[in-house]
Design an enzyme around this catalytic site. Structure first.
Site, PDB file in Angstrom:
ATOM      1  N   TYR A  43       3.790  20.001  23.706  1.00  6.63           N
ATOM      2  CA  TYR A  43       3.701  20.868  24.892  1.00  6.63           C
ATOM      3  C   TYR A  43       4.573  22.115  24.741  1.00  6.63           C
ATOM      4  CZ  TYR A  43       2.040  16.645  27.403  1.00  6.63           C
ATOM      5  OH  TYR A  43       1.385  15.517  27.800  1.00  6.63           O
ATOM      6  N   HIS A 101       2.245   9.899  20.874  1.00  8.36           N
ATOM      7  CA  HIS A 101       1.330  10.630  21.767  1.00  8.36           C
ATOM      8  C   HIS A 101      -0.117  10.131  21.674  1.00  8.36           C
ATOM      9  CE1 HIS A 101       1.074  14.775  23.888  1.00  8.36           C
ATOM     10  NE2 HIS A 101       0.220  13.932  24.414  1.00  8.36           N
TER      11      HIS A 101
HETATM   12  N1  LIG Z   1      -0.169  11.538  27.285  1.00  9.81           N
HETATM   13  C1  LIG Z   1      -1.144  12.419  27.274  1.00  9.81           C
HETATM   14  O1  LIG Z   1      -1.981  12.482  26.361  1.00  9.81           O
HETATM   15  C2  LIG Z   1      -1.252  13.386  28.433  1.00  9.81           C
HETATM   16  C3  LIG Z   1      -2.434  14.126  28.620  1.00  9.81           C
HETATM   17  C4  LIG Z   1      -2.510  15.002  29.695  1.00  9.81           C
HETATM   18  C5  LIG Z   1      -1.442  15.155  30.559  1.00  9.81           C
HETATM   19  N2  LIG Z   1      -0.286  14.451  30.361  1.00  9.81           N
HETATM   20  C6  LIG Z   1       0.876  14.608  31.278  1.00  9.81           C
HETATM   21  O2  LIG Z   1       0.411  14.458  32.589  1.00  9.81           O
HETATM   22  C7  LIG Z   1       0.843  15.561  33.388  1.00  9.81           C
HETATM   23  C8  LIG Z   1      -0.142  15.808  34.501  1.00  9.81           C
HETATM   24  O3  LIG Z   1      -1.409  16.115  33.967  1.00  9.81           O
HETATM   25  P1  LIG Z   1      -2.279  17.374  34.397  1.00  9.81           P
HETATM   26  O4  LIG Z   1      -1.396  18.490  34.773  1.00  9.81           O
HETATM   27  O5  LIG Z   1      -3.286  17.666  33.355  1.00  9.81           O
HETATM   28  O6  LIG Z   1      -3.066  16.824  35.658  1.00  9.81           O
HETATM   29  P2  LIG Z   1      -2.723  16.564  37.211  1.00  9.81           P
HETATM   30  O7  LIG Z   1      -1.258  16.442  37.444  1.00  9.81           O
HETATM   31  O8  LIG Z   1      -3.650  15.479  37.609  1.00  9.81           O
HETATM   32  O9  LIG Z   1      -3.265  17.873  37.929  1.00  9.81           O
HETATM   33  C9  LIG Z   1      -2.625  19.110  37.838  1.00  9.81           C
HETATM   34  C10 LIG Z   1      -3.596  20.128  38.450  1.00  9.81           C
HETATM   35  O10 LIG Z   1      -3.781  19.835  39.825  1.00  9.81           O
HETATM   36  C11 LIG Z   1      -3.397  20.934  40.644  1.00  9.81           C
HETATM   37  N3  LIG Z   1      -2.593  20.353  41.748  1.00  9.81           N
HETATM   38  C12 LIG Z   1      -1.316  19.896  41.698  1.00  9.81           C
HETATM   39  N4  LIG Z   1      -0.937  19.397  42.870  1.00  9.81           N
HETATM   40  C13 LIG Z   1      -1.979  19.555  43.717  1.00  9.81           C
HETATM   41  C14 LIG Z   1      -2.198  19.228  45.082  1.00  9.81           C
HETATM   42  N5  LIG Z   1      -1.242  18.642  45.797  1.00  9.81           N
HETATM   43  N6  LIG Z   1      -3.407  19.553  45.621  1.00  9.81           N
HETATM   44  C15 LIG Z   1      -4.375  20.136  44.902  1.00  9.81           C
HETATM   45  N7  LIG Z   1      -4.225  20.459  43.580  1.00  9.81           N
HETATM   46  C16 LIG Z   1      -3.048  20.166  43.004  1.00  9.81           C
HETATM   47  C17 LIG Z   1      -2.597  21.845  39.754  1.00  9.81           C
HETATM   48  O11 LIG Z   1      -2.858  23.210  40.061  1.00  9.81           O
HETATM   49  P3  LIG Z   1      -1.673  24.202  40.578  1.00  9.81           P
HETATM   50  O12 LIG Z   1      -0.720  24.354  39.422  1.00  9.81           O
HETATM   51  O13 LIG Z   1      -2.448  25.446  40.899  1.00  9.81           O
HETATM   52  O14 LIG Z   1      -1.053  23.529  41.764  1.00  9.81           O
HETATM   53  C18 LIG Z   1      -3.125  21.544  38.359  1.00  9.81           C
HETATM   54  O15 LIG Z   1      -4.272  22.335  38.078  1.00  9.81           O
HETATM   55  C19 LIG Z   1       0.966  16.704  32.378  1.00  9.81           C
HETATM   56  O16 LIG Z   1       1.768  17.761  32.853  1.00  9.81           O
HETATM   57  C20 LIG Z   1       1.571  15.976  31.216  1.00  9.81           C
HETATM   58  O17 LIG Z   1       2.970  15.833  31.395  1.00  9.81           O
HETATM   59  C21 LIG Z   1      -0.187  13.550  29.324  1.00  9.81           C
END
Ligand SMILES: NC(=O)c1ccc[n+]([C@@H]2O[C@H](COP(=O)([O-])OP(=O)(O)OC[C@H]3O[C@@H](n4cnc5c(N)ncnc54)[C@H](OP(=O)(O)O)[C@@H]3O)[C@@H](O)[C@H]2O)c1
Length: 277
Positions: A43, A101
């Site tokens: 990241y 990962h």
């Molecule tokens: N281990 C792995 O392979 C892997 C893969 C993917 C992700 N991850 C981890 O998981 C974390 C979260 O994943 P993610 O960011 O892809 O998905 P997420 O947390 O499910 O969704 C984030 C998205 O939702 C929006 N959002 C956030 N809060 C909201 C709310 N209360 N209402 C409406 N929309 C909202 C955000 O937009 P805004 O910024 O515009 O609010 C952003 O576009 C990552 O940051 C990472 O640390 C791990």
């Protein structure tokens, strides 16, 4: 609910939270009460997490730090030096939780015995307190158990939200004492508009995205939502106070439609849900 490893149940995801803007957002999350940051070598946000931790004024022991080892660093002799760099990036002596990962890369499967042996060695040296994996199937977890012995993996992180519940994997982890971290717990902001989630949200005076988080939190799972917006960071954190009834949890279980969002061509298929067997 908590887990036996005392991993804070709501973490702040830091994918895409880079540079000064990212440091400010992560610092804001810590000021609001988040005590768990999720980063990864790939990241490029380890430095941002470390800087936010220092700016927050919190003690090192107050914030749980997770990082993930990228595929290139799973080759023989590379994992430990890479983790030393991660600790340096974060500005800490030891990481709380280190995950592998992915068990695969676009070039094929990684050698599990090599990287798990080195991960266990990193733990023995005190570079990381806990070890775990991410994006593993049940067959991968069984293989890991054969290599490491039972009870060594503290955590498994995989995609989970109301539309992809991965319940077979959750059940396996819970049976084997492996805590579960749900990534994409907000289905990337796509939880509004589902009639079941909207109805439960209205009943609790909550938002649909808070209900999506509460769904996993109420089952003792860890969630790591992220947002670039202050009001949403607060909204997501407040989901920890929502208590869902057994009927509501059952209704939300019915929202599963195996809707996977992180699905690269080289990724292993998730284990089928019990109902699909
Ligand atoms: N281990 C792995 O392979 C892997 C893969 C993917 C992700 N991850 C981890 O998981 C974390 C979260 O994943 P993610 O960011 O892809 O998905 P997420 O947390 O499910 O969704 C984030 C998205 O939702 C929006 N959002 C956030 N809060 C909201 C709310 N209360 N209402 C409406 N929309 C909202 C955000 O937009 P805004 O910024 O515009 O609010 C952003 O576009 C990552 O940051 C990472 O640390 C791990």
């Amino acid at each position: 609910m908590t887990n036996k490893y005392n991993i804070p149940a709501i973490g702040f995801g830091t994918f895409d939270r880079r540079d000064e803007v990212g440091v400010r957002v992560i610092t804001h999350a810590l000021e609001l009460g988040y005590r768990h940051l999720d980063t990864a070598q790939s990241y490029d946000t380890e430095r941002e997490c470390g800087e936010a931790l220092r700016r927050s004024g919190l003690k090192r022991s107050e914030v749980f730090l997770t990082t993930k080892v990228t595929g290139a660093n799973c080759a023989a002799g590379k994992l430990i030096p890479s983790l030393e760099r991660s600790a340096e990036n974060l500005g800490v002596d030891a990481i709380d939780l280190t995950l592998i990962h992915w068990p695969v890369t676009p070039a094929g499967r990684l050698d599990m015995r090599t990287y798990l042996t080195e991960l266990a060695e990193a733990q023995a040296r005190g570079l990381t307190r806990l070890i775990g994996v991410s994006n593993f199937t049940i067959a991968d977890l069984d293989e890991a158990k054969t290599i490491l012995g039972p009870g060594r993996l503290a955590n498994h992180q995989f995609e989970r939200h109301p539309f992809l519940q991965n319940q077979k994997l959750v059940n396996y982890c819970q049976y084997n004492g492996i805590s579960v971290t749900c990534y994409l717990p907000l289905a990337r902001g796509r939880c509004a508009g589902d009639p079941v989630i909207d109805r439960i949200a209205a009943r609790h005076g909550a938002t649909p995205h808070q209900i999506a988080l509460a769904f996993s939190l109420n089952q003792g799972l860890i969630v790591i939502p992220t947002s670039s917006k202050h009001e949403r960071i607060a909204e997501n954190f407040a989901a920890r106070d929502i208590v869902l009834s057994p009927d509501e949890l059952a209704a939300l279980a019915g929202c599963d439609r195996a809707e996977r969002q992180i699905n690269p061509a080289w990724s292993p298929a998730w284990d089928q849900q019990p109902a699909m067997n």
